[in-house]
Design a protein around this motif. Sequence first.
Motif, PDB file in Angstrom:
ATOM      1  N   GLN A  90       0.860  -1.099   0.090  1.00  0.00           N
ATOM      2  CA  GLN A  90       0.320  -0.009   0.061  1.00  0.00           C
ATOM      3  C   GLN A  90       0.751   1.350  -0.332  1.00  0.00           C
ATOM      4  OE1 GLN A  90      -3.292  -0.057   2.642  1.00  0.00           O
ATOM      5  NE2 GLN A  90      -3.054  -2.023   3.331  1.00  0.00           N
ATOM      6  N   ILE A  91       2.592   0.643   0.090  1.00  0.00           N
ATOM      7  CA  ILE A  91       3.322   2.423   0.028  1.00  0.00           C
ATOM      8  C   ILE A  91       2.830   1.740  -1.556  1.00  0.00           C
ATOM      9  CG2 ILE A  91       3.843   2.126   1.992  1.00  0.00           C
ATOM     10  CD1 ILE A  91       6.641   0.707   1.126  1.00  0.00           C
ATOM     11  N   GLY A  92       3.153   1.605  -2.303  1.00  0.00           N
ATOM     12  CA  GLY A  92       3.760   1.703  -3.985  1.00  0.00           C
ATOM     13  C   GLY A  92       4.908   2.178  -4.010  1.00  0.00           C
ATOM     14  N   SER A  93       5.931   3.689  -4.718  1.00  0.00           N
ATOM     15  CA  SER A  93       7.121   2.718  -4.699  1.00  0.00           C
ATOM     16  C   SER A  93       7.867   3.140  -3.980  1.00  0.00           C
ATOM     17  CB  SER A  93       7.285   4.093  -5.793  1.00  0.00           C
ATOM     18  OG  SER A  93       6.694   5.263  -5.994  1.00  0.00           O
ATOM     19  N   ILE A  94       7.334   3.632  -3.117  1.00  0.00           N
ATOM     20  CA  ILE A  94       8.025   3.801  -1.623  1.00  0.00           C
ATOM     21  C   ILE A  94       8.952   2.848  -0.885  1.00  0.00           C
ATOM     22  CG2 ILE A  94       7.964   4.378   0.961  1.00  0.00           C
ATOM     23  CD1 ILE A  94       5.572   6.355  -0.091  1.00  0.00           C
ATOM     24  N   LYS A  95       8.194   1.517  -1.294  1.00  0.00           N
ATOM     25  CA  LYS A  95       9.505   0.413  -0.776  1.00  0.00           C
ATOM     26  C   LYS A  95      10.105  -0.130  -1.613  1.00  0.00           C
ATOM     27  CE  LYS A  95       6.610  -3.033  -4.647  1.00  0.00           C
ATOM     28  NZ  LYS A  95       6.295  -2.129  -5.319  1.00  0.00           N
ATOM     29  N   ASN A  96      10.600   0.378  -2.981  1.00  0.00           N
ATOM     30  CA  ASN A  96      11.755   0.044  -3.021  1.00  0.00           C
ATOM     31  C   ASN A  96      12.874   1.099  -2.837  1.00  0.00           C
ATOM     32  OD1 ASN A  96      10.539  -0.506  -5.435  1.00  0.00           O
ATOM     33  ND2 ASN A  96      10.514   1.469  -6.475  1.00  0.00           N
ATOM     34  N   VAL A  97      12.920   1.735  -1.657  1.00  0.00           N
ATOM     35  CA  VAL A  97      13.303   2.790  -0.790  1.00  0.00           C
ATOM     36  C   VAL A  97      13.605   1.813   0.472  1.00  0.00           C
ATOM     37  CG1 VAL A  97      13.742   4.634   0.479  1.00  0.00           C
ATOM     38  CG2 VAL A  97      13.037   4.745  -0.999  1.00  0.00           C
ATOM     39  N   ILE A  98      12.761   0.771   1.454  1.00  0.00           N
ATOM     40  CA  ILE A  98      12.791   0.275   2.093  1.00  0.00           C
ATOM     41  C   ILE A  98      13.337  -1.126   2.005  1.00  0.00           C
ATOM     42  CG2 ILE A  98      11.328  -1.126   4.240  1.00  0.00           C
ATOM     43  CD1 ILE A  98       9.264   1.414   3.668  1.00  0.00           C
ATOM     44  N   THR A  99      13.137  -1.998   0.419  1.00  0.00           N
ATOM     45  CA  THR A  99      13.641  -2.555   0.659  1.00  0.00           C
ATOM     46  C   THR A  99      15.265  -3.137   0.022  1.00  0.00           C
ATOM     47  OG1 THR A  99      13.313  -2.826  -1.808  1.00  0.00           O
ATOM     48  CG2 THR A  99      11.340  -3.732  -0.598  1.00  0.00           C
ATOM     49  N   ILE A 100      15.739  -1.612   0.171  1.00  0.00           N
ATOM     50  CA  ILE A 100      17.184  -1.480  -0.373  1.00  0.00           C
ATOM     51  C   ILE A 100      18.189  -1.555   1.355  1.00  0.00           C
ATOM     52  CG2 ILE A 100      17.093  -0.724  -2.556  1.00  0.00           C
ATOM     53  CD1 ILE A 100      17.978   1.810  -1.112  1.00  0.00           C
ATOM     54  N   TYR A 101      17.373  -1.674   2.313  1.00  0.00           N
ATOM     55  CA  TYR A 101      17.810  -1.635   3.556  1.00  0.00           C
ATOM     56  C   TYR A 101      18.846  -2.860   3.813  1.00  0.00           C
ATOM     57  CZ  TYR A 101      15.254   2.294   4.452  1.00  0.00           C
ATOM     58  OH  TYR A 101      14.383   3.628   5.145  1.00  0.00           O
ATOM     59  N   LYS A 102      19.724  -3.103   4.281  1.00  0.00           N
ATOM     60  CA  LYS A 102      20.822  -3.950   4.746  1.00  0.00           C
ATOM     61  C   LYS A 102      20.949  -4.085   6.048  1.00  0.00           C
ATOM     62  CE  LYS A 102      22.279  -5.122  -0.451  1.00  0.00           C
ATOM     63  NZ  LYS A 102      23.338  -5.079  -1.249  1.00  0.00           N
ATOM     64  N   ASP A 103      21.495  -5.667   6.795  1.00  0.00           N
ATOM     65  CA  ASP A 103      21.851  -5.826   7.760  1.00  0.00           C
ATOM     66  C   ASP A 103      23.366  -5.630   7.518  1.00  0.00           C
ATOM     67  OD1 ASP A 103      23.172  -7.850   7.384  1.00  0.00           O
ATOM     68  OD2 ASP A 103      20.730  -8.674   8.153  1.00  0.00           O
ATOM     69  N   GLY A 104      24.204  -5.221   9.257  1.00  0.00           N
ATOM     70  CA  GLY A 104      26.233  -5.211   8.909  1.00  0.00           C
ATOM     71  C   GLY A 104      26.110  -6.714   8.466  1.00  0.00           C
ATOM     72  N   GLU A 105      25.453  -8.174   7.970  1.00  0.00           N
ATOM     73  CA  GLU A 105      26.222  -8.854   7.458  1.00  0.00           C
ATOM     74  C   GLU A 105      25.947  -8.878   6.049  1.00  0.00           C
ATOM     75  OE1 GLU A 105      24.526 -12.356   9.111  1.00  0.00           O
ATOM     76  OE2 GLU A 105      25.967 -12.691  11.736  1.00  0.00           O
ATOM     77  N   GLY A 106      25.013  -7.467   5.814  1.00  0.00           N
ATOM     78  CA  GLY A 106      24.971  -7.798   4.166  1.00  0.00           C
ATOM     79  C   GLY A 106      23.110  -8.512   3.695  1.00  0.00           C
ATOM     80  N   ASN A 107      22.770  -8.950   4.447  1.00  0.00           N
ATOM     81  CA  ASN A 107      21.821  -9.346   4.612  1.00  0.00           C
ATOM     82  C   ASN A 107      20.492  -8.772   4.099  1.00  0.00           C
ATOM     83  OD1 ASN A 107      22.385 -12.462   4.866  1.00  0.00           O
ATOM     84  ND2 ASN A 107      22.161 -12.166   7.226  1.00  0.00           N
ATOM     85  N   ASN A 108      19.740  -9.259   3.170  1.00  0.00           N
ATOM     86  CA  ASN A 108      19.173  -7.790   1.733  1.00  0.00           C
ATOM     87  C   ASN A 108      17.388  -8.142   3.001  1.00  0.00           C
ATOM     88  OD1 ASN A 108      17.656 -10.246   0.661  1.00  0.00           O
ATOM     89  ND2 ASN A 108      19.631  -8.992  -1.090  1.00  0.00           N
ATOM     90  N   MET A 109      16.393  -8.296   2.763  1.00  0.00           N
ATOM     91  CA  MET A 109      14.430  -8.774   2.447  1.00  0.00           C
ATOM     92  C   MET A 109      14.845  -9.766   2.502  1.00  0.00           C
ATOM     93  SD  MET A 109      11.012  -6.449   2.052  1.00  0.00           S
ATOM     94  CE  MET A 109      12.100  -5.419   3.214  1.00  0.00           C
ATOM     95  N   LEU A 110      15.333 -10.441   1.202  1.00  0.00           N
ATOM     96  CA  LEU A 110      15.293 -11.980   0.866  1.00  0.00           C
ATOM     97  C   LEU A 110      16.126 -12.947   1.436  1.00  0.00           C
ATOM     98  CD1 LEU A 110      13.361 -13.267  -0.844  1.00  0.00           C
ATOM     99  CD2 LEU A 110      14.855 -13.649  -3.058  1.00  0.00           C
ATOM    100  N   HIS A 111      17.004 -12.310   1.822  1.00  0.00           N
ATOM    101  CA  HIS A 111      17.982 -12.797   2.991  1.00  0.00           C
ATOM    102  C   HIS A 111      16.901 -13.518   4.207  1.00  0.00           C
ATOM    103  CE1 HIS A 111      21.172 -11.771   0.537  1.00  0.00           C
ATOM    104  NE2 HIS A 111      22.626 -13.368   1.071  1.00  0.00           N
ATOM    105  N   LEU A 112      16.683 -12.746   5.072  1.00  0.00           N
ATOM    106  CA  LEU A 112      15.656 -12.444   6.049  1.00  0.00           C
ATOM    107  C   LEU A 112      14.732 -13.275   5.943  1.00  0.00           C
ATOM    108  CD1 LEU A 112      15.600  -8.846   7.318  1.00  0.00           C
ATOM    109  CD2 LEU A 112      17.452 -10.737   7.804  1.00  0.00           C
TER     110      LEU A 112
END
Length: 354
Positions: A90-112
């Motif tokens: 429901q947040i539209g294209s804003i999700k493209n900003v959020i999905t690029i976040y990675k943790d300290g081990e380089g895990n992206n959202m799909l890794h989680l």
Amino acid sequence: MRKVVHKQALDLIRYLWEQVILLDDETISCQIGKPWPLIFTAAERGNLDFLTILIRLYPDLIFKVDQNTYSIFHIAILNRHEDIFKMIYQIGSIKNVITIYKDGEGNNMLHLAARVLQSPSRLNVIPGAALQLQHELLWFEEVKKVVQPRHIEEKNIHGKTPGALFIEQHKEMMKEGEHWMRDTADSCMLVATLIATVVFAAAFTVPGGNMQDEGTPVFVERIEFKIFAISDAISLVASASSLLTFLSIRTSRYAERDFLWSLPNRLIIGLTTLFISIVAMMVAFVATFFLVFRKNLHQYSIPVAVVASLPVIFFIWQHYRLFLDMINSTYTSRSLFKPGKSPLFSKRVKPKVA
């Protein structure tokens, strides 16, 4: 009463939050607690109503991250909260900003999403290792639709892609699921084989025998015989279909993706055809009893019909829970990530990086 209390609590939260957002951003941050643990605790516990109220009045919350660079959507993935995660649609294209976040081990959202669910209380809601693995695969495939294509094969600092991490994390679950599937298929194959043997023999030893001159059954004109013939044929076809279905499960290669659709769907088909074969066999038995003993033992027809229904009832009682779980996990669960009807925002939100 509980609904009334819940509504009153939400109204109180809405009122307090309306007063808080009148302050400046720094003061709001201090009120909630750095680094925004309040919303992340709510996301971890799956408190959708609380988060919805806060985000609708202060949309910038969706960009906030914790010490691991996890947004509320990352935490929802880790804890498998579908209602919170599907807000991302429901947040539209804003999700493209959020999905690029990675943790300290380089895990992206799909890794989680590839990590195995750690919470026993959440995992044990789904019965059986096979259905648990199916649910994990469903999550992995859903998150894959959200992330950018380059993130699907992206490696973390340990050199593992999300797919490789999923296989590693769910190795034991796959073994347990395979063992459960094989045992279930073996048990049902035995029952299906016995039913097929009995009804096949009954087709050539018809009740009342055959006429010597023509070889046609003696009771061929009676309605009971027609019911017997039809039921026996249905039982034979259904039991043979069930046997072949369970055999295909037994000989499957048991790749991780087979647990998502192929294996559960085969098991549902196998159980359904096995149930049909049992019902048809019992109908054929009752029809035979009415046909052969219609004169001398007619007063026992109702008790015999009741007794003949016991195996059907017993089979349903033993397997209905498994059958319903399979139906729900295979078909109904695919609507878990369907976006809600009520909009998250009342107006268009502009992207703002935290």
